[in-house]
Design an enzyme around this catalytic site. Structure first.
Site, mmCIF file in Angstrom:
data_model
loop_
_atom_site.group_PDB
_atom_site.id
_atom_site.type_symbol
_atom_site.label_atom_id
_atom_site.label_comp_id
_atom_site.label_asym_id
_atom_site.label_seq_id
_atom_site.Cartn_x
_atom_site.Cartn_y
_atom_site.Cartn_z
ATOM 1 N N THR A 14 5.421 -24.406 -21.087
ATOM 2 C CA THR A 14 5.394 -23.914 -19.689
ATOM 3 C C THR A 14 4.988 -25.431 -18.874
ATOM 4 O O THR A 14 4.662 -26.311 -19.289
ATOM 5 C CB THR A 14 5.070 -23.010 -18.970
ATOM 6 O OG1 THR A 14 4.830 -22.229 -17.509
ATOM 7 C CG2 THR A 14 2.957 -22.756 -19.887
ATOM 8 N N ASN A 15 4.005 -25.415 -17.606
ATOM 9 C CA ASN A 15 3.435 -26.555 -17.385
ATOM 10 C C ASN A 15 2.142 -25.850 -15.659
ATOM 11 O O ASN A 15 2.168 -24.656 -16.543
ATOM 12 C CB ASN A 15 4.736 -26.497 -15.825
ATOM 13 C CG ASN A 15 5.317 -26.609 -14.596
ATOM 14 O OD1 ASN A 15 4.296 -24.846 -14.509
ATOM 15 N ND2 ASN A 15 6.606 -25.346 -15.195
ATOM 16 N N ARG A 16 1.847 -26.266 -15.691
ATOM 17 C CA ARG A 16 0.418 -26.149 -14.237
ATOM 18 C C ARG A 16 0.524 -25.148 -13.263
ATOM 19 O O ARG A 16 -0.316 -24.682 -12.900
ATOM 20 C CB ARG A 16 -0.114 -27.072 -13.990
ATOM 21 C CG ARG A 16 -0.608 -28.220 -15.253
ATOM 22 C CD ARG A 16 -2.215 -29.133 -14.912
ATOM 23 N NE ARG A 16 -1.716 -29.685 -16.598
ATOM 24 C CZ ARG A 16 -3.398 -29.378 -16.901
ATOM 25 N NH1 ARG A 16 -3.639 -29.254 -16.733
ATOM 26 N NH2 ARG A 16 -2.926 -30.357 -17.667
#
Ligand code: CTP
Length: 413
Positions: A214-216
């Site tokens: 995933t990402n931030r």
């Protein structure tokens, strides 16, 4: 706005025949508990006496920059206001404000404030429709100034047409709503009847049943957009990969569709595309995903897994390809460098109407903060910079631009 008093509203009054209706607006605001400070232009006092406002308002009316008892009155007025409301706003005032002139107390106060500003224009139809007034309005709206558009009706001199001051009751309620929220001046129920789809959060791309890439992205900006659109009267569908909760009072206006992966998000958004008048892609969609997701949990005993990635579908590209006439599409982008150049190029490449670019390297902006700073690029060549502020205020600024874009589209037809 502090808790122990009502909102502090500077009521600017310009020299137009509708100035007498500003007296009624003043009374309605005071009756509703607002602290009203009238600021009159020299021309306004030709139509209505300062004494009338002084008698009804919370403080004596002011009309001069050069009062010896109160040096620099404009900064005191501008800095302490929760809202600056101008009733009526003449073509002359709009031009001076758009040009940044500060040649009297009202225009100086308008420049010396960070409070929301709401203008209520009133003038003859020919003036209201004049290209210079149209352009000044567009400039002011792009800067976040709210406009309560004039109504169609009887005008001075026996004429009928667009340009009559909006109803004082409507002006007062809109002013109180904006002052109470402390946010965007355009925030009344100006999205009523519109269908808005917002995507939010960072997608999760499964490696196995318990692990994902995933990402931030926190989803805060997307959720703020859904909330703001709902508060402005829209029917909202929020396609979210974020676990954030929405405030209880907006939940009835928002249908929430929880998704996990880019593929889920694509399916949900394509199903809603036909329904949507406005689509705002605030989600941070993963660009890559594991080519194969294991169906059972990978174990150390299996040895180091080989991670083979494949691109995810570009959801926005699909939405642009399938858009229907009049639909507004808004993309987001997170950039760390060359924001203007990259933003303009991405706007063209993506084919969206508006692109909102976060400079995620700026302190306090972007991922997981409650604040954000963005630049909004328009397909019409416009650029609007929103300095560091709450994600709620950014959401309203984006919606203001969407509405301005819809207006431009309608008036160019
Ligand atoms: N987006 C999308 N589908 C993807 C990737 C991005 O719909 N698979 C959307 C995002 O929601 C955003 C916009 O496209 O509104 C721009 O995202 P961004 O990641 O900046 O665009 P990219 O084309 O992936 O550009 P870059 O190569 O700079 O990452």
């Amino acid at each position: 706005m502090t808790e122990e008093r009502g909102p502090r509203i500077v009521l600017g009054v310009c020299g137009g025949i509708a100035a007498y209706k500003a007296v009624e607006v003043c009374r309605l605001l005071v009756d509703a508990g607002a602290h009203v400070v009238p600021v009159l232009t020299k021309e306004a006092t030709r139509f209505v006496g300062a004494l009338t406002f002084s008698a009804l308002a919370s403080e004596p009316a002011q009309a001069s920059l050069w009062d010896e008892d109160t040096p620099i009155p404009h900064t005191r007025l501008g800095q302490s206001a929760d809202l600056i409301l101008v009733v009526p706003a003449t073509a002359h005032l709009m031009a001076r404000y758009a040009a940044g002139l500060a040649d009297d107390l009202l225009t100086a106060t308008l420049l010396a404030t960070r409070a929301p500003v709401l203008l209520c224009p009133a003038m003859h139809t020919e003036m209201w429709e004049h290209a210079s007034v149209r352009e000044n309005q567009a400039t002011l709206e792009r800067r976040g100034v709210g406009i309560v558009p004039p109504a169609v009706g009887h005008l001075a001199g026996g004429d009928t047409g667009a340009g009559r001051l909006a109803d004082p009751q409507e002006i007062a309620s809109r002013a109180l709503a904006v002052a109470a929220r402390g946010g965007s001046p355009a925030a009344a129920r100006d999205l009523a009847g519109q269908h808005v789809v917002v995507s939010a959060g960072g997608t999760r791309e499964a490696l196995d049943p318990v692990r994902y890439l995933t990402n931030r992205s926190s989803g805060k900006q997307g959720h703020a957009l859904a909330e703001a659109a709902a508060r402005r009267g829209a029917e909202v569908k929020l396609v979210t990969a974020s676990g954030l909760a929405l405030p209880a009072d907006v939940q009835p206006a928002v249908t929430r569709i929880d998704v996990e992966s880019a593929a889920d998000m694509e399916t949900a958004l394509h199903a809603l595309s036909e329904w949507a008048d406005i689509v705002i892609m605030a989600a941070a969609v993963a660009d890559f995903r594991p080519k194969v997701a294991a169906t059972r949990k990978l174990s150390k005993e299996d040895g180091l897994p080989e991670l083979v990635l494949e691109p995810t579908p570009d959801i926005l590209q699909g939405l642009v390809a399938g858009r229907h006439p009049g639909q507004v599409l808004v993309g987001f982008a997170a950039e760390t460098n060359d924001v203007a150049e990259r933003g303009r190029a991405k706007l063209r490449r993506k084919g969206v109407d508006l692109l909102v670019v976060n400079d995620v390297s700026a302190p306090g902006a972007g991922f997981d903060h409650d604040t954000n700073a963005v630049t909004i690029f328009g397909a019409d060549g416009s650029t609007g910079e929103i300095a560091l502020t709450s994600k709620d205020a950014v959401a309203h600024a984006v919606l203001d631009r969407v509405i301005a874009h819809q207006r431009q589209n309608r008036s160019s037809k």
